[in-house]
Design a protein around this motif. Structure first.
Motif, PDB file in Angstrom:
ATOM      1  N   LYS A 259     -44.464  43.722  -0.871  1.00  0.00           N
ATOM      2  CA  LYS A 259     -45.708  43.533  -0.720  1.00  0.00           C
ATOM      3  C   LYS A 259     -46.169  42.645  -1.896  1.00  0.00           C
ATOM      4  O   LYS A 259     -47.226  41.848  -1.682  1.00  0.00           O
ATOM      5  CB  LYS A 259     -46.569  44.829  -0.675  1.00  0.00           C
ATOM      6  CG  LYS A 259     -47.928  44.797  -0.537  1.00  0.00           C
ATOM      7  CD  LYS A 259     -48.536  46.153  -0.538  1.00  0.00           C
ATOM      8  CE  LYS A 259     -50.012  46.329  -0.622  1.00  0.00           C
ATOM      9  NZ  LYS A 259     -50.531  46.055  -2.111  1.00  0.00           N
ATOM     10  N   GLU A 260     -45.866  42.859  -2.984  1.00  0.00           N
ATOM     11  CA  GLU A 260     -46.234  42.074  -4.044  1.00  0.00           C
ATOM     12  C   GLU A 260     -46.033  40.662  -4.022  1.00  0.00           C
ATOM     13  O   GLU A 260     -46.737  39.718  -4.689  1.00  0.00           O
ATOM     14  CB  GLU A 260     -45.365  42.593  -5.429  1.00  0.00           C
ATOM     15  CG  GLU A 260     -45.685  43.842  -5.859  1.00  0.00           C
ATOM     16  CD  GLU A 260     -44.573  44.505  -6.940  1.00  0.00           C
ATOM     17  OE1 GLU A 260     -43.870  43.663  -7.491  1.00  0.00           O
ATOM     18  OE2 GLU A 260     -44.581  45.728  -7.121  1.00  0.00           O
ATOM     19  N   TRP A 261     -44.975  40.322  -3.110  1.00  0.00           N
ATOM     20  CA  TRP A 261     -44.876  38.985  -3.009  1.00  0.00           C
ATOM     21  C   TRP A 261     -45.687  38.138  -2.025  1.00  0.00           C
ATOM     22  O   TRP A 261     -45.503  36.896  -1.721  1.00  0.00           O
ATOM     23  CB  TRP A 261     -43.163  38.507  -2.912  1.00  0.00           C
ATOM     24  CG  TRP A 261     -42.628  38.505  -4.339  1.00  0.00           C
ATOM     25  CD1 TRP A 261     -42.104  39.600  -4.870  1.00  0.00           C
ATOM     26  CD2 TRP A 261     -42.715  37.354  -5.113  1.00  0.00           C
ATOM     27  NE1 TRP A 261     -41.910  39.315  -6.101  1.00  0.00           N
ATOM     28  CE2 TRP A 261     -42.059  37.941  -6.199  1.00  0.00           C
ATOM     29  CE3 TRP A 261     -43.302  36.091  -5.255  1.00  0.00           C
ATOM     30  CZ2 TRP A 261     -42.140  37.218  -7.418  1.00  0.00           C
ATOM     31  CZ3 TRP A 261     -43.097  35.522  -6.336  1.00  0.00           C
ATOM     32  CH2 TRP A 261     -42.476  35.860  -7.607  1.00  0.00           C
TER      33      TRP A 261
ATOM     34  N   ILE B 211     -42.489  37.077   4.941  1.00  0.00           N
ATOM     35  CA  ILE B 211     -42.289  38.526   4.220  1.00  0.00           C
ATOM     36  C   ILE B 211     -43.484  39.293   4.570  1.00  0.00           C
ATOM     37  O   ILE B 211     -43.383  40.527   4.528  1.00  0.00           O
ATOM     38  CB  ILE B 211     -42.293  38.298   2.797  1.00  0.00           C
ATOM     39  CG1 ILE B 211     -41.776  39.302   1.931  1.00  0.00           C
ATOM     40  CG2 ILE B 211     -43.809  37.803   2.226  1.00  0.00           C
ATOM     41  CD1 ILE B 211     -41.638  38.990   0.549  1.00  0.00           C
ATOM     42  N   MET B 212     -44.684  38.779   4.986  1.00  0.00           N
ATOM     43  CA  MET B 212     -45.607  39.865   5.588  1.00  0.00           C
ATOM     44  C   MET B 212     -45.267  40.339   6.631  1.00  0.00           C
ATOM     45  O   MET B 212     -45.310  41.625   7.089  1.00  0.00           O
ATOM     46  CB  MET B 212     -47.035  38.936   6.046  1.00  0.00           C
ATOM     47  CG  MET B 212     -48.164  39.757   6.323  1.00  0.00           C
ATOM     48  SD  MET B 212     -49.535  38.774   6.750  1.00  0.00           S
ATOM     49  CE  MET B 212     -49.817  37.556   5.415  1.00  0.00           C
ATOM     50  N   ALA B 213     -44.656  39.897   7.561  1.00  0.00           N
ATOM     51  CA  ALA B 213     -43.966  40.515   8.995  1.00  0.00           C
ATOM     52  C   ALA B 213     -42.916  41.516   8.493  1.00  0.00           C
ATOM     53  O   ALA B 213     -42.874  42.630   9.208  1.00  0.00           O
ATOM     54  CB  ALA B 213     -43.221  39.407   9.754  1.00  0.00           C
ATOM     55  N   LYS B 214     -42.304  41.093   7.653  1.00  0.00           N
ATOM     56  CA  LYS B 214     -41.153  42.074   7.058  1.00  0.00           C
ATOM     57  C   LYS B 214     -41.670  43.463   6.433  1.00  0.00           C
ATOM     58  O   LYS B 214     -41.288  44.501   6.934  1.00  0.00           O
ATOM     59  CB  LYS B 214     -40.228  41.394   6.106  1.00  0.00           C
ATOM     60  CG  LYS B 214     -39.067  42.386   5.661  1.00  0.00           C
ATOM     61  CD  LYS B 214     -38.216  41.747   4.728  1.00  0.00           C
ATOM     62  CE  LYS B 214     -36.791  42.567   4.158  1.00  0.00           C
ATOM     63  NZ  LYS B 214     -37.243  43.639   3.708  1.00  0.00           N
ATOM     64  N   VAL B 215     -42.732  43.376   5.765  1.00  0.00           N
ATOM     65  CA  VAL B 215     -43.533  44.352   5.407  1.00  0.00           C
ATOM     66  C   VAL B 215     -44.016  45.104   6.403  1.00  0.00           C
ATOM     67  O   VAL B 215     -44.004  46.532   6.314  1.00  0.00           O
ATOM     68  CB  VAL B 215     -44.466  44.044   4.260  1.00  0.00           C
ATOM     69  CG1 VAL B 215     -45.610  45.141   3.987  1.00  0.00           C
ATOM     70  CG2 VAL B 215     -44.039  43.645   3.071  1.00  0.00           C
ATOM     71  N   GLN B 216     -44.520  44.564   7.221  1.00  0.00           N
ATOM     72  CA  GLN B 216     -45.181  45.456   8.445  1.00  0.00           C
ATOM     73  C   GLN B 216     -44.083  46.056   9.230  1.00  0.00           C
ATOM     74  O   GLN B 216     -44.313  47.248   9.373  1.00  0.00           O
ATOM     75  CB  GLN B 216     -45.967  44.530   9.359  1.00  0.00           C
ATOM     76  CG  GLN B 216     -47.164  43.967   8.967  1.00  0.00           C
ATOM     77  CD  GLN B 216     -47.619  42.691   9.787  1.00  0.00           C
ATOM     78  OE1 GLN B 216     -46.954  42.004  10.329  1.00  0.00           O
ATOM     79  NE2 GLN B 216     -49.163  42.765   9.949  1.00  0.00           N
ATOM     80  N   ASP B 217     -42.915  45.573   9.461  1.00  0.00           N
ATOM     81  CA  ASP B 217     -41.830  46.067  10.213  1.00  0.00           C
ATOM     82  C   ASP B 217     -41.519  47.440   9.265  1.00  0.00           C
ATOM     83  O   ASP B 217     -41.039  48.487   9.843  1.00  0.00           O
ATOM     84  CB  ASP B 217     -40.357  45.231  10.163  1.00  0.00           C
ATOM     85  CG  ASP B 217     -40.645  44.146  11.185  1.00  0.00           C
ATOM     86  OD1 ASP B 217     -41.784  44.406  12.028  1.00  0.00           O
ATOM     87  OD2 ASP B 217     -39.783  43.259  11.565  1.00  0.00           O
TER      88      ASP B 217
END
Length: 317
Positions: free
Chosen positions: A62-64, A77-83
């Motif tokens: 999330k920091e990135w 990376i946003m989609a990955k955080v949501q997953d």
């Protein structure tokens, strides 16, 4: 009804033998089935830790999100955080069903996290100061998670096995996302390659620790025997670590990168990877929330939990 009455008339030892015979026959245990306390508590601990680790694991990435080097990388990376957050919620629902018969709720899981009674995975206590760290988390940390979780796809507890099928499918995309970042950096400037090498050097011990100690004598905390006994998983911590080496050491070296362990090699005669053990005393300190980012990430999670209390209250009415 007669079958139920017949089962209830059995002694505790007979119920346990019947339970074990179901597992040995490949049957799935469901949330409303009878189960021994040892099995229930082992599952609660395992699934709660897994669920919380998915949520805590989203924090270094999330920091990135605001710092990703391009819009495409930012969206990825946003989609990955949501997953990852979705995986955590799914697993906490599975744990919640196991906790209801003993009078505990999902909120207890969060309170146990904040009090230190519930641990989260050692890798998510670590710092992620560069974009190379973000790629490494996706490639090697999620890769290690896939190795660990696919070992439980046929877990004796049905709800967990079914949840893992969805989670593992999505984790494959996460690992590919991380690998794409690493390859792009490896093919880039000298400074970008140095960034990856630095990340590998800093993360190597944490990756070794990912699978836990080889046996309980190392740290006194291993619960692998119980999970294997009840068919929740089939491989030991060391077998999983060896699988990780086999899959990823050649890939890392193929990129012209090195590993911070000159003793690491495959012994043909012993049919095993030889490597330098990490500092398991440091591992114990990390899981006691004394890692580099433990306090910061726990505080961030606690603030979010407090700030969103009104949502939980509204949904409960």
């Amino acid at each position: 009804m007669s079958d139920l009455l017949s089962f209830q008339s059995l002694t505790e030892e007979e119920k346990l033998q019947h339970f074990i015979s179901r597992i040995d026959a490949g049957e799935k245990i469901e949330a409303d089935d009878w189960m021994p306390d040892e099995y229930r508590y082992a599952l609660i601990k395992l699934i709660s830790m897994h669920g919380i680790s998915e949520i805590m694991g989203a924090l270094p990435e999330k920091e990135w999100v605001p710092k990703a080097p391009s819009l495409r990388r930012k969206l990825g990376i946003m989609a990955k955080v949501q997953d990852e957050m979705g995986h955590g919620q799914l697993l906490l629902r599975v744990a919640e069903d196991l906790m209801k018969p003993i009078g505990k709720s999902r909120d207890q899981i969060m309170q146990d996290l904040f009090s230190g009674d519930l641990k989260f995975h050692n890798v998510f206590h670590m710092e992620a100061p560069t974009w190379g760290d973000a790629g490494l988390i996706g490639w090697l940390v999620d890769g290690a998670a896939i190795i660990s979780q696919t070992n439980m796809l046929d877990a004796s507890y049905g709800p967990y096995a079914r949840a893992l099928k969805r989670i593992c499918a999505e984790e494959v995309f996460h690992a590919q996302h991380g690998e794409a970042i690493i390859i792009a950096l490896a093919e880039g400037w000298k400074e970008q390659r140095a960034m990856i090498q630095d990340a590998i050097n800093r993360w190597w011990d944490a990756l070794l620790m990912f699978f836990g100690p080889a046996d309980a004598s190392t740290t006194g905390t291993s619960k692998q025997d119980i999970t294997i006994k009840y068919g929740i998983r089939t491989k030991t911590n060391e077998e999983l670590r060896q699988d990780f080496f086999t899959k990823y050491v050649p890939r890392i070296l193929s990129l012209g990168l090195t590993l911070p362990d000159p003793s690491l090699h495959y012994d043909e005669e012993q049919n095993t990877w030889i490597y330098q053990q990490p500092d398991w005393n440091y591992f114990k300190q990390i899981v006691k929330n004394n890692g580099p980012k433990s306090k910061d990430r726990l505080r961030l999670r606690e603030i979010a939990h407090q700030n969103n209390a009104w949502v939980r209250e509204a949904l409960s009415k």
